[in-house]
Design a protein around this motif. Structure first.
Motif, PDB file in Angstrom:
ATOM      1  N   TYR A  85      33.722  42.743  39.955  1.00  0.00           N
ATOM      2  CA  TYR A  85      34.133  43.961  39.243  1.00  0.00           C
ATOM      3  C   TYR A  85      35.479  43.720  38.564  1.00  0.00           C
ATOM      4  CZ  TYR A  85      30.476  45.903  42.217  1.00  0.00           C
ATOM      5  OH  TYR A  85      29.286  46.129  42.859  1.00  0.00           O
ATOM      6  N   LYS A  86      35.470  43.727  37.243  1.00  0.00           N
ATOM      7  CA  LYS A  86      36.629  43.293  36.461  1.00  0.00           C
ATOM      8  C   LYS A  86      37.879  44.136  36.690  1.00  0.00           C
ATOM      9  CE  LYS A  86      34.125  40.171  34.343  1.00  0.00           C
ATOM     10  NZ  LYS A  86      34.280  38.736  34.668  1.00  0.00           N
ATOM     11  N   LYS A  87      37.707  45.436  36.942  1.00  0.00           N
ATOM     12  CA  LYS A  87      38.858  46.337  37.031  1.00  0.00           C
ATOM     13  C   LYS A  87      39.467  46.412  38.428  1.00  0.00           C
ATOM     14  CE  LYS A  87      38.480  47.605  32.695  1.00  0.00           C
ATOM     15  NZ  LYS A  87      39.512  47.211  31.699  1.00  0.00           N
ATOM     16  N   GLU A 130      39.973  40.878  35.952  1.00  0.00           N
ATOM     17  CA  GLU A 130      39.955  40.583  34.519  1.00  0.00           C
ATOM     18  C   GLU A 130      41.171  39.767  34.070  1.00  0.00           C
ATOM     19  OE1 GLU A 130      39.806  44.281  32.496  1.00  0.00           O
ATOM     20  OE2 GLU A 130      41.766  44.960  33.196  1.00  0.00           O
ATOM     21  N   LYS A 134      38.020  32.189  34.210  1.00  0.00           N
ATOM     22  CA  LYS A 134      36.680  32.051  34.781  1.00  0.00           C
ATOM     23  C   LYS A 134      36.706  31.187  36.032  1.00  0.00           C
ATOM     24  CE  LYS A 134      31.988  30.445  33.722  1.00  0.00           C
ATOM     25  NZ  LYS A 134      31.103  29.790  32.727  1.00  0.00           N
ATOM     26  N   GLN A 137      38.132  33.120  38.955  1.00  0.00           N
ATOM     27  CA  GLN A 137      37.148  34.077  39.470  1.00  0.00           C
ATOM     28  C   GLN A 137      36.090  33.369  40.325  1.00  0.00           C
ATOM     29  OE1 GLN A 137      35.524  36.821  36.536  1.00  0.00           O
ATOM     30  NE2 GLN A 137      37.417  36.735  35.345  1.00  0.00           N
TER      31      GLN A 137
END
Length: 286
Positions: A85-87, A130, A134, A137
């Protein structure tokens, strides 16, 4: 003892048979390579193991018992397509995902902070996903996959997007997880990693199993009796390096020692990559 057994599993979508009577046995505390070109059926098999879909026929056994929804807690899955989840903040999300695997929040926090320190990413804890690259993450997702110490780990292209230093870091962690008791199913197109990490492999193409066995035995099975020979001629010339084919290595040695001093003599074994390409090409022609 086999921790994972897949017995005569078949799966059809519409009229296309994507898995045809597949059977494999994965020894406990080993790394098993699941290989095949795109569209071979690997993803469908992984989805069956994660109980996202069910086989039309056949059976999957985990630790000697039929696979059931309760086994999800004993499985860790790192998909090729990552998804965070980016946020959300990294630490907050990692704890949430660990809790979904049944972990207590306090224990999850403790283990996660240990892994973040181990991977040198402790400073990312309060950053939003975010904000991370990459590769960063993917490190977080790897940690979340293993944090609940599952007995079966499924890695689908785990090194995708990593630089060589971080690839080496993950390789060492995967070997350590195996040594600590995990059984690992490893799907990749990186054949060098297969040779380096896997104890056993299976190659499938068009839903059919076309090769299975230990990496060592398979390389021996497909060798072409070639030898890399270096010798120094008796006449004092420079060392000569040549490749010789022979069914009998003793014949090669006898021939060389008549010519000069033998410096080195090594059998040339095919790479898993070469075997993969040849078998898949032959399978596609049939």
């Amino acid at each position: 003892m086999n921790y994972l057994e897949i017995n005569n599993v078949s799966k059809t979508y519409d009229t296309k048979k994507v898995l045809n009577d597949i059977s494999i046995k994965v020894p406990q505390q080993s790394i098993y390579g699941l290989l095949g070109p795109n569209g071979a059926g690997k993803t469908t098999l992984i989805r069956i193991l994660n109980q996202i879909t069910m086989p039309d026929s056949g059976q999957v056994l985990l630790d000697g018992k039929p696979l059931s929804p309760n086994d999800i807690a004993n499985i860790g899955y790192l998909p090729e397509e990552r998804g965070l989840y980016k946020k959300m903040k990294v630490g907050e999300q990692a704890i949430y995902l660990a809790q979904l695997k049944g972990m207590d929040k306090k224990e999850a926090d403790k283990r996660l902070r240990h892994w973040f320190m181990k991977f040198g990413i402790a400073s990312w804890w309060d950053k939003k996903v975010e904000e991370l690259s990459k590769g960063m993450q993917q490190k977080v997702q790897f940690i979340v996959t293993v944090i609940h110490e599952p007995k079966l780990l499924i890695f689908d292209e785990p090194f995708s997007g990593f630089d060589p230093i971080n690839v080496n870091l993950l390789k060492q962690e995967i070997l350590e997880l195996r040594d600590k008791g995990a059984t690992i199913l490893f799907s990749t197109h990186n054949m060098a990693s297969v040779e380096e990490l896997c104890d056993n492999i299976m190659l499938i193409n068009k839903g059919e199993k076309i090769l299975e066995g230990s990496v060592k035995d398979i390389k021996q099975q497909y060798k072409n009796h070639s030898y890399d020979v270096v010798y120094k001629p008796f006449d004092g010339g420079e060392e000569i390096h040549q490749t010789v084919n022979s069914m009998n290595p003793n014949d090669v040695i006898r021939e060389i020692i008549d010519k000069g001093e033998l410096v080195s003599f090594n059998e040339i074994l095919p790479s898993i990559n070469d075997i993969f390409i040849n078998l898949v090409s032959s399978s596609n022609k049939s």
